[in-house]
Motif scaffolding. Sequence first.
Motif, PDB file in Angstrom:
ATOM      1  N   PHE A 292       0.749  -1.240   0.277  1.00 36.90           N
ATOM      2  CA  PHE A 292      -0.102   0.015  -0.114  1.00 36.90           C
ATOM      3  C   PHE A 292       0.893   1.402  -0.108  1.00 36.90           C
ATOM      4  N   GLY A 293       2.269   1.172   0.449  1.00 38.59           N
ATOM      5  CA  GLY A 293       3.071   2.307   0.348  1.00 38.59           C
ATOM      6  C   GLY A 293       3.287   2.817  -1.214  1.00 38.59           C
ATOM      7  N   VAL A 294       3.034   1.751  -1.924  1.00 40.45           N
ATOM      8  CA  VAL A 294       3.266   2.080  -3.517  1.00 40.45           C
ATOM      9  C   VAL A 294       1.843   2.050  -4.046  1.00 40.45           C
ATOM     10  N   ASN A 295       0.694   1.392  -3.648  1.00 39.38           N
ATOM     11  CA  ASN A 295      -0.353   1.400  -4.315  1.00 39.38           C
ATOM     12  C   ASN A 295      -1.304   2.558  -4.132  1.00 39.38           C
ATOM     13  N   MET A 296      -1.153   3.367  -3.104  1.00 39.46           N
ATOM     14  CA  MET A 296      -1.993   4.658  -3.126  1.00 39.46           C
ATOM     15  C   MET A 296      -1.386   5.684  -4.030  1.00 39.46           C
ATOM     16  N   PHE A 297      -0.159   5.349  -4.316  1.00 38.03           N
ATOM     17  CA  PHE A 297       0.368   6.550  -5.358  1.00 38.03           C
ATOM     18  C   PHE A 297       0.581   6.247  -6.824  1.00 38.03           C
ATOM     19  N   VAL A 298       0.105   4.892  -7.106  1.00 39.35           N
ATOM     20  CA  VAL A 298       0.132   4.574  -8.394  1.00 39.35           C
ATOM     21  C   VAL A 298      -0.809   5.600  -9.412  1.00 39.35           C
ATOM     22  N   PRO A 299      -2.062   5.848  -9.006  1.00 39.93           N
ATOM     23  CA  PRO A 299      -3.015   6.615  -9.387  1.00 39.93           C
ATOM     24  C   PRO A 299      -2.398   8.161  -9.809  1.00 39.93           C
ATOM     25  N   LEU A 300      -1.884   8.633  -8.756  1.00 38.39           N
ATOM     26  CA  LEU A 300      -1.173   9.956  -8.791  1.00 38.39           C
ATOM     27  C   LEU A 300       0.000  10.127  -9.705  1.00 38.39           C
ATOM     28  N   ALA A 301       0.921   9.172  -9.676  1.00 37.35           N
ATOM     29  CA  ALA A 301       1.877   9.118 -10.649  1.00 37.35           C
ATOM     30  C   ALA A 301       1.285   8.987 -12.238  1.00 37.35           C
ATOM     31  N   LEU A 302       0.317   8.219 -12.283  1.00 39.74           N
ATOM     32  CA  LEU A 302       0.159   7.830 -13.832  1.00 39.74           C
ATOM     33  C   LEU A 302      -0.880   8.984 -14.216  1.00 39.74           C
ATOM     34  N   GLN A 303      -1.744   9.921 -13.254  1.00 43.32           N
ATOM     35  CA  GLN A 303      -2.404  10.824 -13.789  1.00 43.32           C
ATOM     36  C   GLN A 303      -1.534  12.207 -13.882  1.00 43.32           C
ATOM     37  N   SER A 304      -0.695  12.368 -12.944  1.00 43.39           N
ATOM     38  CA  SER A 304       0.158  13.524 -12.915  1.00 43.39           C
ATOM     39  C   SER A 304       1.439  13.657 -13.806  1.00 43.39           C
ATOM     40  N   VAL A 305       1.929  12.092 -14.218  1.00 42.32           N
ATOM     41  CA  VAL A 305       3.284  12.269 -14.623  1.00 42.32           C
ATOM     42  C   VAL A 305       2.891  11.794 -16.140  1.00 42.32           C
ATOM     43  N   LYS A 306       2.015  10.706 -16.370  1.00 47.22           N
ATOM     44  CA  LYS A 306       1.897  10.279 -17.543  1.00 47.22           C
ATOM     45  C   LYS A 306       0.628  10.803 -18.495  1.00 47.22           C
TER      46      LYS A 306
END
Length: 462
Positions: A292-306
């Motif tokens: 969950f330390g990664v899971n919660m930031f996957v949407p943020l990374a994909l939306q903000s970065v990609k």
Amino acid sequence: MTAPKALETPYESPGILGAPYRAATVGILLVITLIAFEGMSVSVVMPVVSEQLNALDLYGLSFSAFLIASLFANVVSGVWADRRGYPIPFLLGVVLFTAGMWLAGAATGKELFLVARAVQGLGAGFAIVAIYVMIARVYPAAVRPKVFAALSAAWVVPAMVGPAVAGFVTARWGWQWVFYGIIPLVVPALVMLIPALKRRPGAEEATPSSGPRSRPVAMTVAAAAAAGGGGALLYAVDKLHVVPAPSAVAVVAGGGLLLYGLVRLLPPGALRFRRGLPTTIMMRGLFSAAFFGVNMFVPLALQSVKGFDPTAAGIALTTGALGWSTGSYLQSRRTAEPYRRMRLGAACLTIGILVALLSALPGVTGWVAVPGWIVAGFGMGLGMTTVSVTALKQSPANEQGANSAALAVTDMLGSGLAVGVGGALINLVGHSPAQIATGFVVICCLMAAVALATALLAQRVR
């Protein structure tokens, strides 16, 4: 003279959907499905919520507030369930969870939204531990692995439809209705669980444990210390780069309170990873922290970065849940010793995190997160479900509530600390797309190290 043929036929206990367990199974799965849908939906819509409420600085804390509040509720629910039974803490949990949904939908500022997440966490904490005790009391030991496998499978439907539904609802009516829409679905779950909630405890269950973790006042104080200390620690870590000196003092104070609480909430020797049940309970927290330390930031990374939209960003979470369900199913077949299944699960989690890390790098498609999160989810299904089954097997009947609470404490604390530290890293590095990508890579490296440590410690479960 030979015995009657019927007596030679081995007894097979009914399946989880057999007549004795059908209503309880369906009701439990409905509750877990609602909690899962909330978790999947919040992960996907949080970037939108953060933008509209000007709350990107509280991105990590909004998840941690849920988890830290759950930690407190886990303990109180476990003690309550051991001494008085699971119905009341379960019902209280459902009421609080529903109230939290309403508060989140009504929030017009980030402060109220943060409070709503804490109320949701209290509700989920009370309900989930009560469900664990319900499983231990309602189902025989031979059936429990199938129940836990079904609990993991209950994440599949929300994971498959949750991101798309949350994205559609957000675009059509606003993110508030993602929370409001869950409230009416609570009623059928409660109706299905009426028989299990009316069940009278057996003589063995009615005798509460007399150990130190059965004392209501002491455990409530310890839970408050752990939750308060954990919350203070996370808030102070998030502010270290802004006000270093006061934050450093708060880190020490919060850490001290947290340690005080954990020593009293967990089985003796847990913080030293003593062999057997203490390490089994700690494994739950390590698995949760890494995933969950990664899971919660996957949407943020994909939306903000990609540049992914909320629905597309949620696909990675969907595939992770599918992998989780598959791993949980294989666990229920029990083809290897528990510690070997946990070690394999942690190894898969490590690999999945490192693959997901690539999705934030320049020149690499964000879709690489999909296979990475399938592997990570598979590792979680294999490892986490094995931990739950093994802990119940290692627990005396009158300590099932306390040990279920300890499992939930390490689960919520591991997740909460990992997500809170991740949010602090994002705030420290910055909020531009390139800076979020850097923060995500650092988070993945840290959590991969936690997953690797989990694999190395698995043998101490024996």
